[in-house]
Scaffold this motif. Structure first.
Motif, PDB file in Angstrom:
ATOM      1  N   THR A   1      16.464  -5.185  -7.162  1.00  0.00           N
ATOM      2  CA  THR A   1      15.675  -6.173  -7.913  1.00  0.00           C
ATOM      3  C   THR A   1      14.449  -5.520  -8.542  1.00  0.00           C
ATOM      4  O   THR A   1      13.938  -5.998  -9.542  1.00  0.00           O
ATOM      5  CB  THR A   1      15.201  -7.320  -7.003  1.00  0.00           C
ATOM      6  N   ASP A   2      13.969  -4.421  -7.940  1.00  0.00           N
ATOM      7  CA  ASP A   2      12.802  -3.748  -8.513  1.00  0.00           C
ATOM      8  C   ASP A   2      13.070  -3.316  -9.939  1.00  0.00           C
ATOM      9  O   ASP A   2      12.156  -3.226 -10.755  1.00  0.00           O
ATOM     10  CB  ASP A   2      12.455  -2.505  -7.692  1.00  0.00           C
ATOM     11  N   GLU A   3      14.321  -2.984 -10.231  1.00  0.00           N
ATOM     12  CA  GLU A   3      14.614  -2.468 -11.559  1.00  0.00           C
ATOM     13  C   GLU A   3      15.223  -3.527 -12.467  1.00  0.00           C
ATOM     14  O   GLU A   3      15.601  -3.228 -13.586  1.00  0.00           O
ATOM     15  CB  GLU A   3      15.544  -1.250 -11.426  1.00  0.00           C
ATOM     16  N   ASP A   4      15.314  -4.728 -11.966  1.00  0.00           N
ATOM     17  CA  ASP A   4      15.876  -5.815 -12.773  1.00  0.00           C
ATOM     18  C   ASP A   4      14.771  -6.424 -13.627  1.00  0.00           C
ATOM     19  O   ASP A   4      13.776  -6.940 -13.122  1.00  0.00           O
ATOM     20  CB  ASP A   4      16.471  -6.877 -11.832  1.00  0.00           C
TER      21      ASP A   4
ATOM     22  N   LEU B   1      13.107   1.668  -3.042  1.00  0.00           N
ATOM     23  CA  LEU B   1      13.403   0.914  -4.251  1.00  0.00           C
ATOM     24  C   LEU B   1      14.595  -0.002  -3.994  1.00  0.00           C
ATOM     25  O   LEU B   1      15.581   0.410  -3.393  1.00  0.00           O
ATOM     26  CB  LEU B   1      13.778   1.866  -5.381  1.00  0.00           C
TER      27      LEU B   1
ATOM     28  N   MET C   1      10.941  -2.647 -19.274  1.00  0.00           N
ATOM     29  CA  MET C   1      10.009  -2.102 -18.281  1.00  0.00           C
ATOM     30  C   MET C   1       9.982  -0.579 -18.324  1.00  0.00           C
ATOM     31  O   MET C   1       8.962   0.029 -18.064  1.00  0.00           O
ATOM     32  CB  MET C   1      10.334  -2.614 -16.877  1.00  0.00           C
TER      33      MET C   1
ATOM     34  N   LYS D   1       6.490  -6.806 -13.125  1.00  0.00           N
ATOM     35  CA  LYS D   1       7.254  -5.813 -12.366  1.00  0.00           C
ATOM     36  C   LYS D   1       6.314  -4.894 -11.594  1.00  0.00           C
ATOM     37  O   LYS D   1       5.356  -4.356 -12.125  1.00  0.00           O
ATOM     38  CB  LYS D   1       8.102  -4.956 -13.312  1.00  0.00           C
ATOM     39  N   ARG D   2       6.622  -4.718 -10.325  1.00  0.00           N
ATOM     40  CA  ARG D   2       5.740  -3.916  -9.483  1.00  0.00           C
ATOM     41  C   ARG D   2       5.689  -2.459  -9.938  1.00  0.00           C
ATOM     42  O   ARG D   2       4.635  -1.824  -9.909  1.00  0.00           O
ATOM     43  CB  ARG D   2       6.168  -3.999  -8.016  1.00  0.00           C
ATOM     44  N   LEU D   3       6.831  -1.934 -10.363  1.00  0.00           N
ATOM     45  CA  LEU D   3       6.851  -0.525 -10.770  1.00  0.00           C
ATOM     46  C   LEU D   3       5.920  -0.265 -11.954  1.00  0.00           C
ATOM     47  O   LEU D   3       5.312   0.790 -12.069  1.00  0.00           O
ATOM     48  CB  LEU D   3       8.279  -0.109 -11.127  1.00  0.00           C
TER      49      LEU D   3
END
Lengths: 168, 1040
Positions: A26-29, A23, B978, B1018-1020
């Motif tokens: 930026t994944d959590e932005d 992770l 998200m 968002k990928r997640l």
């Protein structure tokens, strides 16, 4: 196509599994858009499992461990909405090649947004009846017809069911 | 005259008794009143009548020509005997036995009662000699056990068990006839309850050495026909018999005697061919159980067959259970062969068996990239772990070839596999050391160490990680890591700490350091700690005037790893002595501003100190070090920094940061919570004197002003009052037995500070400290008086629109929590206040969040680690007392205020244990669904996270609400947050596991709706959508 009791390849080459995708911040932005990339498609596919012997659906090897799918051979273009996946059967006469291809194709159809054009074919030079299999996989109507066959659908679904990968 | 009267009275009484007895018999036999049996038995027990009188009274019924009447008569007698068998005389028993034996030949309706009576008689201690044998003979001859009903068969087994318990010698006199009789009786038994009894008898026959003679095979047949047991108890089974119970008791029979070997081993080979996994596992476990009794004589003939079955199972299985069972069987066989005493002329069967194994497994080790390398390695490891002799043989065959391969292979992945296999063989085992023999591996110590060192020097992360594990295994066994190699290991590990950037390798290195430092503290204290210290304080490379950013980054990373490594190795006091001063020196430089440490680094130093304190546990030496050195230094630095904050010209100490202060708090609590009583009291008085009176005498570098008043609120500066969090860390985590000096004055000061201070961090810390002390304060008038005045002031401040309302609210919240945890009666009035604040225009949202604080564990105060007074299940209790109230106020609230109630509710439900959630949910479901449509994202998220586990095992109430739930969940898929999207997708995934008929109607709708999040930005989120959609596709389809 079904495995029967005798294993086609009892002592296959086993490849190491790549770790979980790390992770990043930026994944959590919320504000950053993440484009769909090769690794993402690869991660979707490695959840697909080859029920190599129908007798033991609990602990089969994954497509990644058998090196059937490699990240290298997955190509995505998010902007043009295209995905191309090459897969490599474990042995040149593998009778499961069509089934593997079909499973990959179905998995992608279910997992990708409708805008994508999906192309699944055998890595050139790795299977005896490469052309025939590729043709079948590219033919939309034949794929649709194959999925009407409930026995075939059952085998495909077994490959795609999350129960099969719960042993991870 | 008198005597005659007495006799007369007695005679009259007897006459009355016999009339009574006749009456009872009459009512039982012809009147069919079952309760009379009980009365008769009581009479016999009291001595009112004798058994003889009862038999006489029964006379007519027992000789009646009607079988029903005879049956009823025998029934009464048997029921009385069941209660009174202890009062019988030997002569009575003899007569009764003869009577009952005769009755066995009588009509079948009488049989059940006859058996009951015999069962009672077999419990008699005075059973005359010879009766046991004659009872058995009659039973075997006249009762055809398997044609009897279930309860009577059970009776027969009980008769056998009773007689075996009390008349073992007599029964043995019967010779093999006894076994024959038993075999005939149980042949064909089907009921699990009776089988348990039958297996119990069979087990006794074996262990007590009854003669089986020519019936050995029959005996085996009649029991082994149940193997492997396949039994599923019916739902709501009242008897509670499990498959496991049956399996174990049958296994005890089958593996009980060497004489069964010739029948059992072929049976196991045959059953291993079964397709049923549980049959395979049972067979393998049974084989393993044989190991403890069998020797080479029993096994040798069957070894090739057994081995080929075992090999097939371990090589081809897909199930971990089968593999584990197979490996234990291999181990058990090898162990039993190793125990066997050799005769001089025969060959060593152990070697024959190991040769078989080696022949089939060894060559797979030469193909490290194929699948079978692992099962082969595991079999060899199982064999080698079974005994010292086995390990000698296996190791001498395996080690040289593995080591040679490792040295000649060039591919990284193959070398890694080889190293992992090697590590499996080096796992510490009990063999060798317990008999004083040399460790088998000593011979291979040199090449093993050099393999480890070469792998540590590689660039492949996988290889390095495996090497650290192998090194740990070597270090844990005596003789495998001699001094020179230990020093080299420490050298390598130090280098990796300093240079290795891969997070996983770093973690593995730290683990290895921790394990080895525990065993060899001196080596690490001398060779690693000084080098880490040097690296921490070395100046970064300076290029021109300032360090280039990438370099300073890596300098920070190196320092961070060094600090972590210092914490990892500090498990022994001698190492703590070395490492703690280094860490403290970092804090000192951070305070003085030398060496450019960042505040992140300073917090990580604090984490390391905390970890050292935690892993030391109750070690008094480490406690002393922390008490004498660490705490005074930490307090001194933090207070100096706070005082410095006053003058703006001073250097900027990092220890002024709230983040750093917050990181120091857990260090202090971790230490104080573990102090022994004497040091703890000293600590309490020092901390109190420091904060109340400004007594700085125990702090190092005494350069403090004389009139230090840390607890006095300053309107314009927050630095000094912030240090109250340090006071909290010290006094609130001490064991409850420690008395805090001047606690009343302290509480007054804290209360004042939390009411009047303007700075949130300070007044919150003061409130927490106040609450922590209140929580541990013993019950009594002092506490009540204190609470009364505080509550009064709180209520006044919160209700008036005072400017200090927030301060009062914070204190209210923490005091409420402190009292709630200890079930103090006053807590209700405070929590009621909180409930009423949910409708407040200003504080509603804070009050709602307050419920999260009430229901969850606080990390730094009022938790069990701090020895707080926490009663069990306080959450359930609070919820049970207040949920109805909450729902009611929700319903009566104006619409714009409802959100706060929903938020409070979801916080409360979310922190309940899952079992309680499940029982409470049906009532709350409508409210939770409402909460999903509440615009507050926090409420949505917390509701989703409490719904998701519930959906995995949904209550019936949910099924009627599915429509609404699905609609609301799908609506949340377009939430701007998200986290909410992810949580709602997880709930949708969970829904797919509900029974098909409930969710199939939604399939099409949900598949269509889920196509949208497949293209989420968002990928997640996409990942969750892919998972959920895949499962919904499978729903109702073949092959799911």
């Amino acid at each position: 196509m079904s495995g029967g009791t005798r294993l086609e390849n009892a002592n296959p080459l086993v490849f190491q599994r790549s770790g979980e995708r790390l992770l990043t911040a930026t994944d959590e932005d919320e504000n950053v858009a993440d484009p769909i990339d090769d690794r993402e498609i690869f991660d979707i596919l490695i959840r697909t499992v080859l029920s190599q012997s129908i007798n033991d659906p609990e602990h089969p090897l994954s497509l990644e461990e058998l090196n059937v799918v490699e990240q290298l051979r997955v190509n995505v273009n998010d902007q043009d909405s295209t995905v191309a996946v090459e897969f490599t059967p474990t042995i040149p006469h593998c009778s499961m090649a069509t089934l593997i291809g079909l499973s990959i194709k179905v998995k992608l159809l279910r997992s990708l947004p409708g805008r994508f054009k999906i192309d699944v074919h055998i890595t050139p030079g790795t299977h005896a009846s490469e052309d025939a299999v590729n043709k079948q996989l590219a033919d939309k109507e034949r794929v649709a017809a194959a999925l009407e066959n409930s026995q075939l659908l059952e085998v495909v679904n077994q490959c795609l069911s999350s129960r099969a990968i719960s042993g991870e | 005259m008198r005597v005659r009267v007495k006799v007369g009275v007695a005679l009259q009484a007897m006459a009355a008794d016999s009339a009574l007895l006749l009456g009872l018999v009459e009512e039982f036999v012809t009147g069919q009143q079952d309760s009379k049996a009980e009365e008769t038995a009581t009479g016999v027990k009291n001595g009112q009548f004798t058994i003889l009188q009862l038999v006489e009274a029964l006379g007519l019924s027992l000789t009646s020509s009607e079988p029903q009447t005879r049956g009823r008569g025998v029934q009464l007698l048997s029921q009385v005997l069941q209660q009174c068998y202890g009062n019988l005389q030997e002569s009575e028993v003899e007569v009764l036995v003869t009577f009952y034996e005769n009755r066995l030949k009588d009509h079948y309706v009488i049989m059940p009662h006859v058996l009951e009576g015999l069962k009672a008689l077999t419990k008699c201690l005075v059973l005359p000699p010879g009766s046991a044998v004659s009872i058995l003979k009659s039973v075997f001859q006249d009762a055809h056990v398997q044609s009897l009903m279930l309860a009577q068969r059970s009776c027969v087994y009980c008769i056998l068990i009773n007689l075996m318990d009390s008349r073992e010698e007599e029964l043995k006199g019967l010779g093999s006839d006894f076994v024959f009789g038993f075999v005939q009786s149980m042949d064909g038994e089907r009921d699990p309850r009776n089988l348990l009894l039958a297996f119990q008898i069979a087990r006794k026959i074996i262990t007590q050495g009854y003669e089986m003679g020519k019936f050995t095979e029959e005996f085996f047949e009649v029991t082994s026909c149940y193997f492997p047991i396949d039994f599923t108890p019916p739902p709501n089974d009242p008897h509670g018999i499990t498959q496991e119970e049956l399996i174990l008791s049958l296994r005890a029979v089958l593996t009980g005697s060497q004489r069964f070997a010739e029948y059992l081993l072929p049976l196991i080979v045959e059953k291993l061919d079964s397709d049923v996994q549980s049959a395979k596992v049972d067979s393998l476990q049974t084989l393993a159980a044989c190991g403890s009794l069998y020797g080479h004589k029993e096994l040798s003939e069957f070894l090739p067959g057994l081995w080929s079955s075992l090999r097939r199972e371990v090589f081809q299985t897909a199930s971990e259970k089968v593999e584990t069972a197979g490996l234990s069987a291999v181990s058990a066989l090898v162990a039993s062969l190793s125990r066997s005493v050799l005769s001089s002329d025969s060959e060593d069967v152990l070697h024959v068996f190991l040769d078989l194994i080696l022949k089939d497994c060894l060559h797979h080790l030469a193909e490290p990239d194929l699948k079978l390398v692992w099962p082969s390695a595991k079999i060899l490891q199982a064999a080698s772990n079974a005994s010292y002799r086995a390990s000698l043989k296996v190791m001498s065959a395996v080690m040289p070839s593995l080591l040679e391969q490792y040295n000649t292979q060039t591919q990284c992945s193959q070398r890694r596999t080889l190293l992992e296999v090697l590590q499996g063989f080096v796992q510490p085992s009990l063999h060798g050391t317990e008999h004083g023999e040399d460790n088998v591996l000593v011979e291979f110590q040199k090449p093993l160490c050099s393999a480890v060192f070469s792998a540590l020097a590689e660039s492949s992360a996988g290889l390095q990680i495996t090497a650290t594990r192998l090194l740990t295994s070597l270090g844990k066994q005596s003789g495998l890591l001699p001094l020179s190699d230990l020093e080299l290991s420490v050298h390598h590990l130090t280098r990796l700490v300093l240079e290795e950037q891969d997070a996983q390798v770093s973690l593995a290195v730290m683990e290895c350091c921790g394990a080895l430092a525990y065993i060899y503290p001196e080596a690490f204290a001398m060779r690693m700690v000084p080098r880490l210290k040097e690296a921490i304080f070395s100046e970064p490379m300076v290029e021109g005037d300032r360090p280039c950013p990438s370099d300073s980054n890596s300098q920070q990373a190196v320092r961070r790893r060094c600090v972590t490594a210092l914490a990892s190795v500090s498990s022994q006091p001698s190492l703590v002595q070395e490492s703690v001063p280094v860490l403290l020196q970092i804090l000192t430089s951070a305070h003085t501003g030398r060496d450019s440490f960042s505040s992140d680094e300073v917090t990580s130093v604090c984490h390391s100190l905390q970890r050292i304190a935690e892993q030391a546990g109750q070690d008094p030496e480490v406690g002393q070090i922390f008490h004498d050195i660490v705490i005074p230094r930490l307090l001194g630095l933090a207070i100096q920094a706070a005082l410095q904050g006053e003058d703006s010209s001073g250097r900027n100490s990092l220890l002024k940061d709230e983040a750093v202060l917050s990181a120091i708090v857990p260090v202090l609590s971790a230490v104080c919570a573990r102090l022994h009583s004497e040091l703890a009291s000293l600590m309490a008085s020092r901390a109190v004197r420091l904060f109340l009176d400004g007594d700085v005498s125990f702090l190092p570098e005494n350069a403090f002003p004389s009139n230090l008043q840390l607890l006095k609120a300053h309107p314009d500066s927050c630095y000094q009052t912030r240090t109250v969090c340090l006071l909290m860390a010290c006094v609130c985590s001490l064991p409850r037995s420690v008395e805090i000096p001047e606690v009343d004055r302290l509480l007054v000061e804290l209360e004042e500070l939390s009411f009047t201070c303007l700075h949130p961090f300070s007044y919150t810390s003061a409130a927490k400290c106040f609450a922590g002390l209140i929580n541990k304060r013993p019950e009594g008038t002092a506490l009540d008086a204190m609470l009364e005045s505080t509550t009064k002031r709180l209520t006044a401040e919160v209700e008036n629109q005072s400017p200090m309302r927030m301060q009062a609210f914070t204190l209210l919240l923490w005091v409420a929590k402190a009292l709630l945890l200890r079930y103090h009666p006053l807590s209700t009035s405070l929590t009621d206040k909180l409930f009423s604040l949910l409708g407040d225009s200003e504080l509603a949202s804070h009050a709602a969040d307050g419920f999260y604080l009430l229901m969850s564990d606080s990390p730094d105060v009022l938790n069990r680690g701090c020895h707080a007074n926490v009663r069990i299940m306080y959450r359930q209790r609070f919820f049970a007392e207040n949920s109805a109230k909450l729902v009611q106020s929700f319903n009566s609230a104006v619409p714009e205020r409802k959100a706060a109630y929903l938020k409070a509710l979801s916080h409360m439900v979310n922190n309940l244990p899952k079992q309680v959630q499940l029982t409470e949910l049906p009532a709350l479901l409508p409210l939770l669904l409402e909460a999903l449509s509440c615009p507050d994202q926090g409420v949505q998220l917390s509701t989703l996270s409490c719904l998701q586990p519930v959906l995995l095992d949904p209550p019936a109430a949910l099924t009627t609400q599915l429509d609404g739930l699905v609609a609301r969940l799908l609506a949340l898929n377009s939430s701007p947050s998200m986290k909410v999207r992810i949580a709602s997708l997880r709930c949708i995934l969970a829904l797919s596991h509900l029974p098909d008929h409930l969710v199939l109607p939604f399939r099409a709708k949900i598949l269509q709706a889920l196509a949208v999040p497949l293209d989420d930005k968002k990928r997640l989120v996409r990942k969750e959508a892919v998972l959920a959609r895949g499962e919904w596709f499978l729903l109702g389809n073949p092959g799911r």
